[in-house]
Write a protein that holds these residues in place. Structure first.
Motif, PDB file in Angstrom:
ATOM      1  N   ASP A 230      57.754 141.599 154.088  1.00  0.00           N
ATOM      2  CA  ASP A 230      58.933 141.946 154.884  1.00  0.00           C
ATOM      3  C   ASP A 230      60.168 141.541 154.076  1.00  0.00           C
ATOM      4  OD1 ASP A 230      61.100 141.994 156.654  1.00  0.00           O
ATOM      5  OD2 ASP A 230      59.843 141.498 158.379  1.00  0.00           O
ATOM      6  N   LEU A 231      60.790 142.512 153.426  1.00  0.00           N
ATOM      7  CA  LEU A 231      61.897 142.233 152.516  1.00  0.00           C
ATOM      8  C   LEU A 231      63.041 141.515 153.216  1.00  0.00           C
ATOM      9  CD1 LEU A 231      62.995 142.612 149.658  1.00  0.00           C
ATOM     10  CD2 LEU A 231      63.917 144.825 150.378  1.00  0.00           C
ATOM     11  N   ARG A 232      63.381 141.953 154.424  1.00  0.00           N
ATOM     12  CA  ARG A 232      64.458 141.306 155.158  1.00  0.00           C
ATOM     13  C   ARG A 232      64.141 139.842 155.434  1.00  0.00           C
ATOM     14  NH1 ARG A 232      68.703 142.728 158.365  1.00  0.00           N
ATOM     15  NH2 ARG A 232      68.242 144.942 158.039  1.00  0.00           N
ATOM     16  N   GLN A 233      62.917 139.568 155.876  1.00  0.00           N
ATOM     17  CA  GLN A 233      62.528 138.194 156.188  1.00  0.00           C
ATOM     18  C   GLN A 233      62.577 137.315 154.934  1.00  0.00           C
ATOM     19  OE1 GLN A 233      59.002 137.981 158.569  1.00  0.00           O
ATOM     20  NE2 GLN A 233      58.774 135.783 158.352  1.00  0.00           N
ATOM     21  N   LEU A 234      62.192 137.882 153.808  1.00  0.00           N
ATOM     22  CA  LEU A 234      62.201 137.144 152.551  1.00  0.00           C
ATOM     23  C   LEU A 234      63.626 136.787 152.136  1.00  0.00           C
ATOM     24  CD1 LEU A 234      60.176 136.180 150.386  1.00  0.00           C
ATOM     25  CD2 LEU A 234      60.560 138.331 149.188  1.00  0.00           C
ATOM     26  N   LEU A 235      64.512 137.756 152.228  1.00  0.00           N
ATOM     27  CA  LEU A 235      65.903 137.511 151.845  1.00  0.00           C
ATOM     28  C   LEU A 235      66.576 136.525 152.786  1.00  0.00           C
ATOM     29  CD1 LEU A 235      66.978 141.160 150.921  1.00  0.00           C
ATOM     30  CD2 LEU A 235      66.623 139.255 149.356  1.00  0.00           C
ATOM     31  N   VAL A 236      66.298 136.646 154.076  1.00  0.00           N
ATOM     32  CA  VAL A 236      66.872 135.720 155.054  1.00  0.00           C
ATOM     33  C   VAL A 236      66.394 134.294 154.787  1.00  0.00           C
ATOM     34  CG1 VAL A 236      66.848 135.055 157.489  1.00  0.00           C
ATOM     35  CG2 VAL A 236      67.264 137.441 156.859  1.00  0.00           C
ATOM     36  N   CYS A 237      65.132 134.148 154.399  1.00  0.00           N
ATOM     37  CA  CYS A 237      64.578 132.819 154.111  1.00  0.00           C
ATOM     38  C   CYS A 237      65.332 132.164 152.956  1.00  0.00           C
ATOM     39  CB  CYS A 237      63.091 132.939 153.774  1.00  0.00           C
ATOM     40  SG  CYS A 237      62.267 131.356 153.514  1.00  0.00           S
ATOM     41  N   VAL A 238      65.609 132.928 151.901  1.00  0.00           N
ATOM     42  CA  VAL A 238      66.364 132.392 150.763  1.00  0.00           C
ATOM     43  C   VAL A 238      67.790 132.057 151.184  1.00  0.00           C
ATOM     44  CG1 VAL A 238      67.268 132.883 148.457  1.00  0.00           C
ATOM     45  CG2 VAL A 238      64.964 133.651 149.086  1.00  0.00           C
ATOM     46  N   HIS A 239      68.419 132.962 151.914  1.00  0.00           N
ATOM     47  CA  HIS A 239      69.817 132.782 152.302  1.00  0.00           C
ATOM     48  C   HIS A 239      70.007 131.589 153.236  1.00  0.00           C
ATOM     49  CE1 HIS A 239      73.908 133.713 153.451  1.00  0.00           C
ATOM     50  NE2 HIS A 239      73.553 133.733 154.724  1.00  0.00           N
ATOM     51  N   GLU A 240      69.178 131.483 154.253  1.00  0.00           N
ATOM     52  CA  GLU A 240      69.364 130.435 155.258  1.00  0.00           C
ATOM     53  C   GLU A 240      68.971 129.057 154.751  1.00  0.00           C
ATOM     54  OE1 GLU A 240      67.378 131.624 158.817  1.00  0.00           O
ATOM     55  OE2 GLU A 240      68.981 133.023 159.391  1.00  0.00           O
ATOM     56  N   SER A 241      68.179 129.002 153.698  1.00  0.00           N
ATOM     57  CA  SER A 241      67.783 127.694 153.164  1.00  0.00           C
ATOM     58  C   SER A 241      68.948 126.977 152.500  1.00  0.00           C
ATOM     59  CB  SER A 241      66.663 127.863 152.140  1.00  0.00           C
ATOM     60  OG  SER A 241      67.163 128.395 150.927  1.00  0.00           O
ATOM     61  N   ARG A 242      69.938 127.752 151.998  1.00  0.00           N
ATOM     62  CA  ARG A 242      71.099 127.211 151.294  1.00  0.00           C
ATOM     63  C   ARG A 242      70.688 126.394 150.070  1.00  0.00           C
ATOM     64  NH1 ARG A 242      74.719 124.271 155.727  1.00  0.00           N
ATOM     65  NH2 ARG A 242      72.715 123.257 156.062  1.00  0.00           N
ATOM     66  N   GLN A 243      69.475 126.637 149.561  1.00  0.00           N
ATOM     67  CA  GLN A 243      69.007 125.937 148.369  1.00  0.00           C
ATOM     68  C   GLN A 243      68.855 126.869 147.170  1.00  0.00           C
ATOM     69  OE1 GLN A 243      65.972 122.829 148.940  1.00  0.00           O
ATOM     70  NE2 GLN A 243      65.988 123.302 151.112  1.00  0.00           N
ATOM     71  N   GLY A 244      69.033 128.170 147.398  1.00  0.00           N
ATOM     72  CA  GLY A 244      68.980 129.109 146.293  1.00  0.00           C
ATOM     73  C   GLY A 244      67.595 129.588 145.932  1.00  0.00           C
ATOM     74  N   PHE A 245      66.596 129.260 146.750  1.00  0.00           N
ATOM     75  CA  PHE A 245      65.235 129.708 146.470  1.00  0.00           C
ATOM     76  C   PHE A 245      64.401 129.649 147.737  1.00  0.00           C
ATOM     77  CE2 PHE A 245      64.879 125.153 146.192  1.00  0.00           C
ATOM     78  CZ  PHE A 245      63.593 124.852 146.618  1.00  0.00           C
ATOM     79  N   ALA A 246      63.242 130.309 147.677  1.00  0.00           N
ATOM     80  CA  ALA A 246      62.229 130.191 148.723  1.00  0.00           C
ATOM     81  C   ALA A 246      60.868 130.235 148.033  1.00  0.00           C
ATOM     82  CB  ALA A 246      62.341 131.320 149.740  1.00  0.00           C
ATOM     83  N   LEU A 247      59.922 129.510 148.583  1.00  0.00           N
ATOM     84  CA  LEU A 247      58.575 129.448 148.031  1.00  0.00           C
ATOM     85  C   LEU A 247      57.624 130.258 148.899  1.00  0.00           C
ATOM     86  CD1 LEU A 247      58.675 125.634 147.299  1.00  0.00           C
ATOM     87  CD2 LEU A 247      58.718 127.446 145.575  1.00  0.00           C
ATOM     88  N   VAL A 248      56.644 130.866 148.253  1.00  0.00           N
ATOM     89  CA  VAL A 248      55.647 131.672 148.958  1.00  0.00           C
ATOM     90  C   VAL A 248      54.314 130.947 148.868  1.00  0.00           C
ATOM     91  CG1 VAL A 248      54.527 133.916 149.134  1.00  0.00           C
ATOM     92  CG2 VAL A 248      56.901 133.769 148.325  1.00  0.00           C
ATOM     93  N   ALA A 249      53.651 130.765 150.021  1.00  0.00           N
ATOM     94  CA  ALA A 249      52.363 130.075 150.056  1.00  0.00           C
ATOM     95  C   ALA A 249      51.329 130.954 150.743  1.00  0.00           C
ATOM     96  CB  ALA A 249      52.489 128.741 150.788  1.00  0.00           C
ATOM     97  N   ASP A 250      50.087 130.911 150.252  1.00  0.00           N
ATOM     98  CA  ASP A 250      49.033 131.717 150.874  1.00  0.00           C
ATOM     99  C   ASP A 250      48.465 130.999 152.094  1.00  0.00           C
ATOM    100  OD1 ASP A 250      47.176 129.791 150.017  1.00  0.00           O
ATOM    101  OD2 ASP A 250      46.445 131.002 148.338  1.00  0.00           O
ATOM    102  N   ALA A 251      47.433 131.589 152.692  1.00  0.00           N
ATOM    103  CA  ALA A 251      46.877 131.056 153.941  1.00  0.00           C
ATOM    104  C   ALA A 251      46.270 129.675 153.762  1.00  0.00           C
ATOM    105  CB  ALA A 251      45.834 132.033 154.496  1.00  0.00           C
ATOM    106  N   ASP A 252      45.880 129.335 152.534  1.00  0.00           N
ATOM    107  CA  ASP A 252      45.285 128.025 152.256  1.00  0.00           C
ATOM    108  C   ASP A 252      46.325 126.998 151.814  1.00  0.00           C
ATOM    109  OD1 ASP A 252      42.662 128.895 152.828  1.00  0.00           O
ATOM    110  OD2 ASP A 252      42.513 129.799 150.826  1.00  0.00           O
ATOM    111  N   GLY A 253      47.598 127.387 151.826  1.00  0.00           N
ATOM    112  CA  GLY A 253      48.653 126.465 151.430  1.00  0.00           C
ATOM    113  C   GLY A 253      48.906 126.407 149.941  1.00  0.00           C
ATOM    114  N   LYS A 254      48.254 127.265 149.172  1.00  0.00           N
ATOM    115  CA  LYS A 254      48.442 127.270 147.729  1.00  0.00           C
ATOM    116  C   LYS A 254      49.682 128.086 147.367  1.00  0.00           C
ATOM    117  CE  LYS A 254      43.481 126.842 146.860  1.00  0.00           C
ATOM    118  NZ  LYS A 254      43.566 125.385 146.812  1.00  0.00           N
ATOM    119  N   LEU A 255      50.341 127.674 146.298  1.00  0.00           N
ATOM    120  CA  LEU A 255      51.554 128.350 145.860  1.00  0.00           C
ATOM    121  C   LEU A 255      51.233 129.764 145.387  1.00  0.00           C
ATOM    122  CD1 LEU A 255      54.624 128.090 145.248  1.00  0.00           C
ATOM    123  CD2 LEU A 255      53.969 127.371 142.934  1.00  0.00           C
ATOM    124  N   ALA A 256      51.936 130.736 145.959  1.00  0.00           N
ATOM    125  CA  ALA A 256      51.715 132.137 145.588  1.00  0.00           C
ATOM    126  C   ALA A 256      52.922 132.729 144.871  1.00  0.00           C
ATOM    127  CB  ALA A 256      51.394 132.966 146.826  1.00  0.00           C
TER     128      ALA A 256
END
Length: 337
Positions: A230-256
């Protein structure tokens, strides 16, 4: 990060000689512990005649009002009151006191205690050892307390006192601490210029691991891999964090993967003629540089130096690539201002 030299941690050097040494080092503040003792203002009066270095006084008393006339007279730049010693609310300061006011907390005091001081205090001092005593060991739990305070009271300056050596100083700078008080590490050093240089050094090796001071996972902008399409959700996550990044994790909690401001800009440039063509895969870097949580500071810095491009954010993982935190290096820059 500013350095405040704890005056009374040096017991054998005459005050004029000591002040000349500290002035030659261009120290940021002179820290004076006032253990319910008005005579410390005699030293402040003498310092004012030989030095222009700002005074940082820490008042440890159950009767702070008795120090108000001296504060009006000598006008120290910073005044900190020890919360645990106060018998009630801090008495109103007289109009003539123009100092920046702060409050000090020992390790066991919850950060919520600052709520009562917000209208008055522009900074907090976290004591990691016994107030007024030199030579203690840094309390590692302070790292977490600093992060919690920053989240609850953003914009309030943080000072730290107790057990600050070169390694702890590096971590505090990375966390965005404004000022650290250096006692025995600096003031009892045979080579004070060398000790101060190490307190400000960007190259440190020691006992602490990355997991000791990283931003914890629950404090980070993390989006599930299943939602990352979901492109919108991804961009909102980066924007609202105010940290300049967002991390993606899979169902097992591993970095994706990771999405940064730079990745977003690159995707916009790539599809400038057809913005509708941008998809999540254009934004997510699936193989970011990471650091193991058990790495030392030296190992982390070596990893960064060997990287062919600048690193602003570093995901922290364990041995099976489970995301456990991150390091953000923007505070190292801000902490030097």
């Amino acid at each position: 990060m500013k350095i405040s030299a704890s005056l009374y941690s040096s017991k054998d050097t005459p005050l004029p000689q000591l002040m000349q040494e500290l002035d030659n080092l261009h120290i940021d503040y002179i820290h004076i512990d006032c253990n319910d003792d008005l005579s410390v203002f005699d030293d402040i009066e003498e310092i004012r005649t030989i030095s222009r270095t700002p005074i940082d006084i820490h008042i440890i008393s159950d009767d702070p009002a008795k120090f108000y006339p001296a504060l009006q007279k000598h006008r120290p730049e910073l005044v900190t009151f020890q919360h645990e010693n106060l018998r009630g609310p801090l008495p109103p300061l007289p109009v003539g006191v123009k100092s920046r006011i702060g409050v000090a907390f020992v390790s066991d005091t919850p950060i919520e205690a600052f709520e009562h001081y917000r209208p008055l205090c522009s900074f907090v001092l976290f004591m990691t050892t016994v107030p007024g005593q030199s030579g203690g060991q840094f309390d590692q739990d302070t790292f977490q307390k600093i992060r919690q305070f920053q989240e609850r009271y953003p914009g309030t300056r943080i000072h730290v006192d107790g057990g600050v050596n070169d390694e702890v100083s590096f971590i505090l700078r990375n966390m965005g601490v404004y000022c650290s008080v250096s006692g025995s590490y600096l003031m009892q050093a045979k080579d004070k210029p060398g000790a101060l240089l190490r307190l400000r050094s960007p190259y440190i090796e020691g006992q602490y691991r990355v997991r000791d001071f990283m931003i914890l996972r629950h404090e980070l902008p993390v989006i599930a891999e299943s939602d990352a399409n979901d492109l919108r959700q991804l961009l909102v996550c980066v924007h609202e964090s105010r940290q300049g990044f967002a991390l993606v994790a899979d169902a097992d909690g591993k970095l994706a993967g990771i999405v940064t401001d730079r990745d977003i800009r690159a995707a916009l440039i790539k599809h400038l003629d057809d913005l509708e063509a941008i998809c999540s895969s254009d934004l997510i870097n699936p193989r970011p540089v990471t650091v193991d949580g058990d790495s030392t500071i030296g190992q982390m810095l070596e990893l960064i130096r060997d990287c062919p491009f600048p690193i602003r954010f570093l995901p922290v993982v364990d041995s099976d690539n489970t995301l456990i935190g991150a390091i953000a290096f923007n505070n190292l820059i801000k902490g030097e201002l």
